[in-house]
Scaffold this active site. Sequence first.
Site, mmCIF file in Angstrom:
data_model
loop_
_atom_site.group_PDB
_atom_site.id
_atom_site.type_symbol
_atom_site.label_atom_id
_atom_site.label_comp_id
_atom_site.label_asym_id
_atom_site.label_seq_id
_atom_site.Cartn_x
_atom_site.Cartn_y
_atom_site.Cartn_z
ATOM 1 N N ASP A 196 -15.002 -42.252 52.822
ATOM 2 C CA ASP A 196 -13.581 -41.969 52.601
ATOM 3 C C ASP A 196 -12.712 -42.614 53.667
ATOM 4 O O ASP A 196 -11.485 -42.581 53.567
ATOM 5 C CB ASP A 196 -13.353 -40.457 52.577
ATOM 6 C CG ASP A 196 -14.035 -39.805 51.381
ATOM 7 O OD1 ASP A 196 -14.040 -40.426 50.315
ATOM 8 O OD2 ASP A 196 -14.555 -38.688 51.527
ATOM 9 N N ASP A 238 -16.815 -40.935 42.577
ATOM 10 C CA ASP A 238 -16.579 -39.765 43.422
ATOM 11 C C ASP A 238 -16.304 -38.528 42.575
ATOM 12 O O ASP A 238 -16.894 -37.456 42.781
ATOM 13 C CB ASP A 238 -15.393 -40.052 44.343
ATOM 14 C CG ASP A 238 -15.520 -39.348 45.679
ATOM 15 O OD1 ASP A 238 -16.579 -38.744 45.917
ATOM 16 O OD2 ASP A 238 -14.579 -39.407 46.476
#
Length: 526
Positions: A421, A343
Site C-alpha cells: 500500500d 485487493d
Amino acid sequence: MGAARLLPTAFCGLLLPLMIAGRGLLHASKNDQPQLTKDYCINYNSLKTLPSTLSGTSSTNLIVLTHKLLCNHSEVLTEQIKDKAVAIKRGTCTFLEKADIAESHGAKILLIVSETELVSPDVNVSIQVALIRNVDILDMQKTLGNNINVTLYSPPLPTFDYSLVVIFLIAVLSVALGSYWSGMLELENLKASASSGSLESQGKKEECVLTPPLTVVFVIMSAVMLILMYFFYKWLVYFFIAVFCLSSAMSLFSCLAVLIRKIPFGQCRVTFRNASFEVRLIFLAGICMATSIVWGVFRNEDRWAWILQDILGASFCIHLLKIIKLPHFKSCVILLSLLLVYDVFFVFITPYITKSGQSIMVEVAAGPPGVKEKSDGNLLEASAERSAPHEKLPVLIKVPRLQFFSIPTCDVQFSILGLGDIVVPGLLVAYCHRFDVQTSSSSVYFISNVIAYALGMVITFVALALMKMPQPALLYLAPCTLIAAALVALCRKEMKKFWNGSTYQVMDLTANEENAPTAREQPRRQ
C-alpha cells in the site's frame, strides 16, 4: 543490486490490508464471593459483537475441561455444558468444528485455551468463541477457585488511535522520498544522455521497467504467491523472513550510502583484488546487515522489534520506488486498477469462499489461526512439532497502539499497513516526478500526487474507524492518486504526453536527430 532480488518480497507484500486486531476482556468472579474478580485478555470472534461495559450483562458459570479437545461429540455430555461457558484445549481440529460441537450441546460461551499466541477465532456460529491463555486459566483457578462465573466484554477504544499518525507519516514520507529519488535519478540519466548522445546511462542498469504485459504478470504472480502463502504458510513464512532480511539490509545500505557519500570526510579507501572500496561504506554495510540480523533474531519481541522492522520496511519501499519504473501513465492505470480489484477480492470476497469465513488477505497478514491443529481456512494437517503460525510476515509497517487496555497480561496490539500500500501508489507518484523532470513542470505532478496519496490515507483511516474492520487501502489510495494525476494532466493539456510516458519527448528528440543527418546527406548522394 538488481531489482530481481527484491521482487519476491514485493510479491508477498501485495497487499496486506490496513487493519487493527480486535481484543476483548474476560471478567471472572468467584461465585460465592462476587466482589472477588479479575480480568484477563482474550481474542474473541469478531463476527459477533461484545458489550462495551459490564453493566446490564449477565455472567455465565464456567466449566474447565482443558483435558479435552472437543473434536467429537462423545467428549462431553449435553447436561455437562448446557448454558455454561466451557474451556477446552486448543488443537487437532478447527475452531469451527469445536464451536459447532459446543453449540450443539447448548453451551453459551466457548473458551479455547491456548499455550501459544492468541489469534482471532472468526467462525460463523451463534455462540461466542474466544481464545484465552492457558496460564490465565491456571491463574484464574488459583485466584478464584473452581466455582467461577465469567462475562466477556470489549471496552471501547479511544475514538482516535495515535498509532495511525505514525503509520501515516511513515507511509507518506516513504512515498515522497522514494519518488523524489526516482525523479533525481531520471534527471541524472537525462544529463548523462545529453552529454554522451546516447539514451543509455550507468544508472539504468538497476532499473526494472514494468511494461503493461509485465504488469499483468506481476499481478498474477502476486495473487499466486498470496494463495500459496494461504495454503503453505508455515513453510513459506520462513522463506520470506529470510528474503526480507537480505533485501531490506541491501535497501537500507542503498538509502544510507547516498547520505554517507555526501559527507566530505572519512573517504579513505582499501584495495582488494584490483577493486577499491571506501572504508566507511564497508562499515555501513556491516551496520545494515547487523540491523537486519538483530531484527531476524528478535523479530517476535513486540516491545521494540517493530522499530527495526519499520526502518527496514521503509528503506525497502524507498529503494523499490527507485528501481521499479512504470514507463507511462497507461501502465500506472493498468497496475493500480488490477491491484485494486485484487485487493478488494482477497479482502471482501474471499470470506464467502473460505471455510472459516475469514478473508485470505487477513489470514495471511495475521498468520494462520493455530499451532498443532488444522487451520480453519486451509485445512492443512499440522505435525506434532512446533510449526510457524506464531510467525508473521514482515512485509508490513506495524506500530503499537498507543492506548489500549491497561491489563498486564495483554499483548501489545498493532496497527499495520502492508508495504504494497506504500509501493504501488508510490510507483505512480514516482512516475509523476520523472515526468516533471522530463517536462520541466516544476514538480506540479509530484506534489499534487503526494497530497493525493496523503488524502487517500486519511480516507482509509476514516473508513477503518467507521467500518471497524480491515480495509483494503488501495480501494481509497488508487482512485485518489489516479484521479489527481489525470486532473493535473488535463488541466495542463498534457494528457497525450502523460499517457505515453516520461520518455515521450526523449524518444521524439532521438527520432529527429536520427533523421536529420539522413536529410543532409541525401543531396550529396544525388
